[in-house]
Motif scaffolding. Structure first.
Motif, PDB file in Angstrom:
ATOM      1  N   ARG A  20      16.288  -2.157   7.095  1.00  0.00           N
ATOM      2  CA  ARG A  20      17.413  -1.260   7.376  1.00  0.00           C
ATOM      3  C   ARG A  20      17.387  -0.016   6.486  1.00  0.00           C
ATOM      4  N   VAL A  21      16.224   0.626   6.490  1.00  0.00           N
ATOM      5  CA  VAL A  21      16.022   1.850   5.723  1.00  0.00           C
ATOM      6  C   VAL A  21      15.430   2.913   6.632  1.00  0.00           C
ATOM      7  N   ARG A  22      15.379   4.172   6.121  1.00  0.00           N
ATOM      8  CA  ARG A  22      14.850   5.256   6.942  1.00  0.00           C
ATOM      9  C   ARG A  22      13.722   6.031   6.290  1.00  0.00           C
ATOM     10  N   THR A  23      13.471   5.770   5.007  1.00  0.00           N
ATOM     11  CA  THR A  23      12.420   6.519   4.328  1.00  0.00           C
ATOM     12  C   THR A  23      11.522   5.593   3.512  1.00  0.00           C
ATOM     13  N   ARG A  24      10.374   6.127   3.118  1.00  0.00           N
ATOM     14  CA  ARG A  24       9.416   5.402   2.288  1.00  0.00           C
ATOM     15  C   ARG A  24      10.081   4.976   0.972  1.00  0.00           C
ATOM     16  N   GLN A  73       0.829  -1.201   0.000  1.00  0.00           N
ATOM     17  CA  GLN A  73       0.000   0.000   0.000  1.00  0.00           C
ATOM     18  C   GLN A  73       0.871   1.261   0.000  1.00  0.00           C
ATOM     19  N   LEU A  74       1.946   1.205   0.769  1.00  0.00           N
ATOM     20  CA  LEU A  74       2.874   2.340   0.827  1.00  0.00           C
ATOM     21  C   LEU A  74       3.444   2.627  -0.559  1.00  0.00           C
ATOM     22  N   ALA A  75       3.740   1.578  -1.318  1.00  0.00           N
ATOM     23  CA  ALA A  75       4.314   1.728  -2.656  1.00  0.00           C
ATOM     24  C   ALA A  75       3.351   2.397  -3.628  1.00  0.00           C
ATOM     25  N   THR A  76       2.040   2.334  -3.335  1.00  0.00           N
ATOM     26  CA  THR A  76       1.056   2.988  -4.219  1.00  0.00           C
ATOM     27  C   THR A  76       0.953   4.479  -3.939  1.00  0.00           C
ATOM     28  N   GLY A  77       1.602   4.918  -2.872  1.00  0.00           N
ATOM     29  CA  GLY A  77       1.537   6.330  -2.508  1.00  0.00           C
ATOM     30  C   GLY A  77       0.452   6.644  -1.499  1.00  0.00           C
ATOM     31  N   ALA A  78      -0.173   5.614  -0.966  1.00  0.00           N
ATOM     32  CA  ALA A  78      -1.256   5.812  -0.003  1.00  0.00           C
ATOM     33  C   ALA A  78      -0.729   6.444   1.285  1.00  0.00           C
ATOM     34  N   THR A  79      -1.597   7.209   1.940  1.00  0.00           N
ATOM     35  CA  THR A  79      -1.259   7.803   3.231  1.00  0.00           C
ATOM     36  C   THR A  79      -1.426   6.753   4.321  1.00  0.00           C
ATOM     37  N   ARG A  83       7.380   1.133  11.144  1.00  0.00           N
ATOM     38  CA  ARG A  83       8.627   1.115  11.933  1.00  0.00           C
ATOM     39  C   ARG A  83       9.287  -0.256  11.837  1.00  0.00           C
ATOM     40  N   GLY A  84       8.487  -1.335  11.944  1.00  0.00           N
ATOM     41  CA  GLY A  84       9.024  -2.689  11.818  1.00  0.00           C
ATOM     42  C   GLY A  84       9.624  -2.946  10.443  1.00  0.00           C
ATOM     43  N   ILE A  85       8.946  -2.463   9.412  1.00  0.00           N
ATOM     44  CA  ILE A  85       9.446  -2.626   8.042  1.00  0.00           C
ATOM     45  C   ILE A  85      10.781  -1.907   7.886  1.00  0.00           C
ATOM     46  N   TYR A  86      10.846  -0.658   8.334  1.00  0.00           N
ATOM     47  CA  TYR A  86      12.082   0.121   8.214  1.00  0.00           C
ATOM     48  C   TYR A  86      13.233  -0.568   8.954  1.00  0.00           C
ATOM     49  N   ARG A  87      12.928  -1.072  10.155  1.00  0.00           N
ATOM     50  CA  ARG A  87      13.966  -1.744  10.940  1.00  0.00           C
ATOM     51  C   ARG A  87      14.461  -2.991  10.218  1.00  0.00           C
ATOM     52  N   LYS A  88      13.535  -3.816   9.756  1.00  0.00           N
ATOM     53  CA  LYS A  88      13.914  -5.072   9.100  1.00  0.00           C
ATOM     54  C   LYS A  88      14.642  -4.842   7.776  1.00  0.00           C
TER      55      LYS A  88
END
Length: 192
Positions: free
Chosen positions: A165-169, A132-138, A158-163
């Protein structure tokens, strides 16, 4: 088959120069000099000789392999059949390693070189949120689409970013595309 027991690195050098064998076992603790130096010499001067280092553990095995041994045998615990099997394997072009040492050595060397790159395991819900994030959804839109609260969406992100190892969408989306391109999709029923 010729079997010769050399008690020192000096004796081993003399023997190797006089009659290089196809397979040689080199004890890592020969007393007069550094055995790893002998391993390096044999690898350089006698490429047709397969050297199996003999020692007592994974640390010695890694050291021996770095210096040119093609295999490693834990001498104290090896049976006569294991010695013979190691010699045969080396003679046939293999790289014999004691089972207890093999996996440790491979992982240690890979970690040293930074080669182990674990594929992050996202839960099915995290994969849904990332899609969903990849579609640009809020965050609110993702929550409404998936039937979860905006705070829950934030927790998943937050879990996705941690796993990943990224900091932005954008980094998360790029990492997902990279992972999808390099590894097969795990069936949903098998994923966590």
């Amino acid at each position: 088959m010729l079997v010769l027991d050399c008690g020192t690195v000096r004796e081993a050098r003399e023997f190797l120069r006089a009659r290089p064998p196809r397979v040689a076992f080199v004890e890592m603790s020969l007393g007069d000099e550094d055995s790893p130096a002998l391993l390096a010499e044999v690898a350089e001067e006698f490429p047709a000789t397969s050297v199996i280092a003999v020692g007592a553990g994974a640390t010695e095995a890694i050291r021996a392999l770095r210096f040119g041994a093609i295999g490693f045998l834990e001498g104290a615990s090896a049976t006569p059949a294991e010695w013979l099997a190691a010699a045969r394997e080396a003679h046939l072009g293999g790289a014999p390693l004691s089972r207890s040492v093999g996996r440790f050595v491979v992982r240690a060397l890979a970690r040293e070189r930074g080669m182990i790159v674990a594929r992050p395991v996202l839960t099915s819900r995290e994969r849904d949120v990332l899609s969903q994030l990849a579609t640009g959804a809020t965050y609110r839109g993702i929550g409404g689409q998936l039937g979860i609260s905006e705070d829950t969406v934030r927790a998943h992100i937050r879990g996705i970013y941690r796993k990943l190892r990224v900091r932005t969408r954008d980094e998360a989306i790029a990492r997902r595309i990279e992972l999808d391109a390099t590894t097969p999709e795990v069936p949903r029923e098998m994923a966590c």
